[in-house]
Motif scaffolding. Structure first.
Motif, PDB file in Angstrom:
ATOM      1  N   ALA A 150      30.457 118.409  59.193  1.00 35.30           N
ATOM      2  CA  ALA A 150      29.520 118.174  60.031  1.00 35.30           C
ATOM      3  C   ALA A 150      28.683 117.138  59.440  1.00 35.30           C
ATOM      4  N   ARG A 151      28.039 116.252  60.136  1.00 36.00           N
ATOM      5  CA  ARG A 151      27.320 115.138  59.743  1.00 36.00           C
ATOM      6  C   ARG A 151      26.501 114.638  61.074  1.00 36.00           C
ATOM      7  N   MET A 152      25.514 113.777  60.724  1.00 38.12           N
ATOM      8  CA  MET A 152      24.540 113.062  61.310  1.00 38.12           C
ATOM      9  C   MET A 152      25.264 111.604  61.934  1.00 38.12           C
ATOM     10  N   VAL A 153      25.194 111.478  63.223  1.00 40.65           N
ATOM     11  CA  VAL A 153      25.699 110.028  63.504  1.00 40.65           C
ATOM     12  C   VAL A 153      24.645 109.300  64.446  1.00 40.65           C
ATOM     13  N   ARG A 154      24.843 108.038  64.585  1.00 39.42           N
ATOM     14  CA  ARG A 154      23.830 107.211  65.461  1.00 39.42           C
ATOM     15  C   ARG A 154      24.538 106.869  66.439  1.00 39.42           C
ATOM     16  N   ASN A 155      23.971 107.069  67.937  1.00 44.99           N
ATOM     17  CA  ASN A 155      24.326 106.456  68.924  1.00 44.99           C
ATOM     18  C   ASN A 155      23.997 104.899  69.195  1.00 44.99           C
ATOM     19  N   PRO A 156      25.073 103.972  69.268  1.00 44.61           N
ATOM     20  CA  PRO A 156      24.702 102.756  68.928  1.00 44.61           C
ATOM     21  C   PRO A 156      23.919 102.053  69.938  1.00 44.61           C
ATOM     22  N   ALA A 157      24.091 102.685  71.175  1.00 45.34           N
ATOM     23  CA  ALA A 157      23.281 102.028  72.329  1.00 45.34           C
ATOM     24  C   ALA A 157      21.859 102.602  72.081  1.00 45.34           C
ATOM     25  N   THR A 158      21.402 103.587  71.888  1.00 49.44           N
ATOM     26  CA  THR A 158      20.084 103.941  71.734  1.00 49.44           C
ATOM     27  C   THR A 158      19.494 104.051  70.322  1.00 49.44           C
ATOM     28  N   GLY A 159      20.499 104.168  69.536  1.00 50.78           N
ATOM     29  CA  GLY A 159      19.921 104.385  67.980  1.00 50.78           C
ATOM     30  C   GLY A 159      19.557 105.857  67.801  1.00 50.78           C
ATOM     31  N   GLU A 160      19.758 106.760  68.703  1.00 55.63           N
ATOM     32  CA  GLU A 160      19.261 107.980  68.611  1.00 55.63           C
ATOM     33  C   GLU A 160      20.341 108.626  67.548  1.00 55.63           C
ATOM     34  N   GLN A 161      19.735 109.536  66.588  1.00 59.91           N
ATOM     35  CA  GLN A 161      20.401 110.339  65.564  1.00 59.91           C
ATOM     36  C   GLN A 161      20.966 111.636  66.518  1.00 59.91           C
ATOM     37  N   ILE A 162      22.321 111.862  66.066  1.00 58.37           N
ATOM     38  CA  ILE A 162      23.040 113.060  66.909  1.00 58.37           C
ATOM     39  C   ILE A 162      23.711 113.945  65.825  1.00 58.37           C
ATOM     40  N   HIS A 163      23.770 115.104  65.821  1.00 58.80           N
ATOM     41  CA  HIS A 163      24.315 116.160  64.978  1.00 58.80           C
ATOM     42  C   HIS A 163      25.839 116.172  65.407  1.00 58.80           C
ATOM     43  N   LYS A 164      26.847 115.906  64.687  1.00 59.20           N
ATOM     44  CA  LYS A 164      28.338 115.982  65.183  1.00 59.20           C
ATOM     45  C   LYS A 164      28.792 117.283  64.376  1.00 59.20           C
ATOM     46  N   GLU A 165      29.413 117.983  65.133  1.00 57.07           N
ATOM     47  CA  GLU A 165      29.998 119.200  64.397  1.00 57.07           C
ATOM     48  C   GLU A 165      31.417 118.570  63.577  1.00 57.07           C
ATOM     49  N   ALA A 166      31.769 119.853  62.857  1.00 56.42           N
ATOM     50  CA  ALA A 166      32.787 119.543  61.737  1.00 56.42           C
ATOM     51  C   ALA A 166      34.021 119.217  62.664  1.00 56.42           C
ATOM     52  N   ASP A 167      35.169 118.508  62.266  1.00 59.55           N
ATOM     53  CA  ASP A 167      36.149 118.345  63.103  1.00 59.55           C
ATOM     54  C   ASP A 167      37.385 117.918  62.295  1.00 59.55           C
ATOM     55  N   LYS A 168      38.621 117.928  62.934  1.00 59.79           N
ATOM     56  CA  LYS A 168      39.669 117.292  62.042  1.00 59.79           C
ATOM     57  C   LYS A 168      40.251 116.080  62.599  1.00 59.79           C
ATOM     58  N   VAL A 169      40.959 115.045  61.614  1.00 58.13           N
ATOM     59  CA  VAL A 169      41.280 113.824  62.118  1.00 58.13           C
ATOM     60  C   VAL A 169      42.847 113.645  61.401  1.00 58.13           C
ATOM     61  N   VAL A 170      43.589 113.121  61.961  1.00 56.56           N
ATOM     62  CA  VAL A 170      44.931 112.760  61.516  1.00 56.56           C
ATOM     63  C   VAL A 170      44.894 111.568  60.767  1.00 56.56           C
ATOM     64  N   LYS A 171      45.298 111.690  59.602  1.00 52.03           N
ATOM     65  CA  LYS A 171      45.439 110.250  58.568  1.00 52.03           C
ATOM     66  C   LYS A 171      46.878 110.087  58.314  1.00 52.03           C
ATOM     67  N   MET A 172      47.297 108.951  57.878  1.00 49.71           N
ATOM     68  CA  MET A 172      48.488 108.611  57.299  1.00 49.71           C
ATOM     69  C   MET A 172      48.213 107.746  55.954  1.00 49.71           C
ATOM     70  N   THR A 173      48.806 108.146  55.105  1.00 51.62           N
ATOM     71  CA  THR A 173      48.881 107.371  53.572  1.00 51.62           C
ATOM     72  C   THR A 173      50.057 106.633  53.670  1.00 51.62           C
ATOM     73  N   ILE A 174      50.210 105.413  53.832  1.00 51.53           N
ATOM     74  CA  ILE A 174      51.315 104.392  53.659  1.00 51.53           C
ATOM     75  C   ILE A 174      52.117 104.402  52.313  1.00 51.53           C
ATOM     76  N   ALA A 175      53.300 104.604  52.096  1.00 52.88           N
ATOM     77  CA  ALA A 175      54.234 104.452  51.117  1.00 52.88           C
ATOM     78  C   ALA A 175      54.087 103.129  50.359  1.00 52.88           C
ATOM     79  N   LYS A 176      54.142 103.041  49.108  1.00 51.14           N
ATOM     80  CA  LYS A 176      53.991 102.006  48.267  1.00 51.14           C
ATOM     81  C   LYS A 176      55.332 100.963  48.570  1.00 51.14           C
ATOM     82  N   ALA A 177      56.440 101.706  48.876  1.00 49.60           N
ATOM     83  CA  ALA A 177      57.780 100.709  49.376  1.00 49.60           C
ATOM     84  C   ALA A 177      57.217  99.932  50.468  1.00 49.60           C
ATOM     85  N   LEU A 178      56.859 100.467  51.516  1.00 54.15           N
ATOM     86  CA  LEU A 178      56.364  99.813  52.645  1.00 54.15           C
ATOM     87  C   LEU A 178      55.459  98.705  52.477  1.00 54.15           C
ATOM     88  N   LYS A 179      54.370  98.964  51.592  1.00 53.91           N
ATOM     89  CA  LYS A 179      53.444  98.235  51.475  1.00 53.91           C
ATOM     90  C   LYS A 179      54.004  97.026  50.535  1.00 53.91           C
TER      91      LYS A 179
END
Length: 95
Positions: free
Chosen positions: A61-90
């Motif tokens: 959970a963290r504090m985020v800022r609304n870019p339109a108003t500048g208002e600070q909003i509390h954002k709940e904890a969440d999950k995100v999908v990530k991908m680490t690229i293999a060295k061979a592909l890089k």
């Protein structure tokens, strides 16, 4: 930057590499997508050799800022999908 490959183009390329028909290639692609989705949504990870690792990460959970108003909003904890690229592909991109 080139346009991303569409699913139709990807299915055609898979069928060509496998010396198979497009219906079989589409079924294989759908099966792989389904397996990756099920595994990652269940908290696991999938490694595609030569491509990378797809996994789910929890963000606290963290504090985020609304870019339109500048208002600070509390954002709940969440999950995100990530991908680490293999060295061979890089390395293949930078050659």
């Amino acid at each position: 930057m080139a346009k991303p490959m569409t699913k139709t183009q990807l299915v055609a390329a898979i069928a060509d590499k496998m010396d198979s028909d497009k219906k079989s290639a589409a079924a294989a692609l759908d099966a792989i997508t389904s397996i990756i989705t099920d595994e990652v949504s269940g908290g696991g990870a999938v490694t595609l050799p030569g491509v990378g690792k797809i996994y789910c990460r929890e963000r606290p959970a963290r504090m985020v800022r609304n870019p339109a108003t500048g208002e600070q909003i509390h954002k709940e904890a969440d999950k995100v999908v990530k991908m680490t690229i293999a060295k061979a592909l890089k390395d293949s991109v930078n050659d």
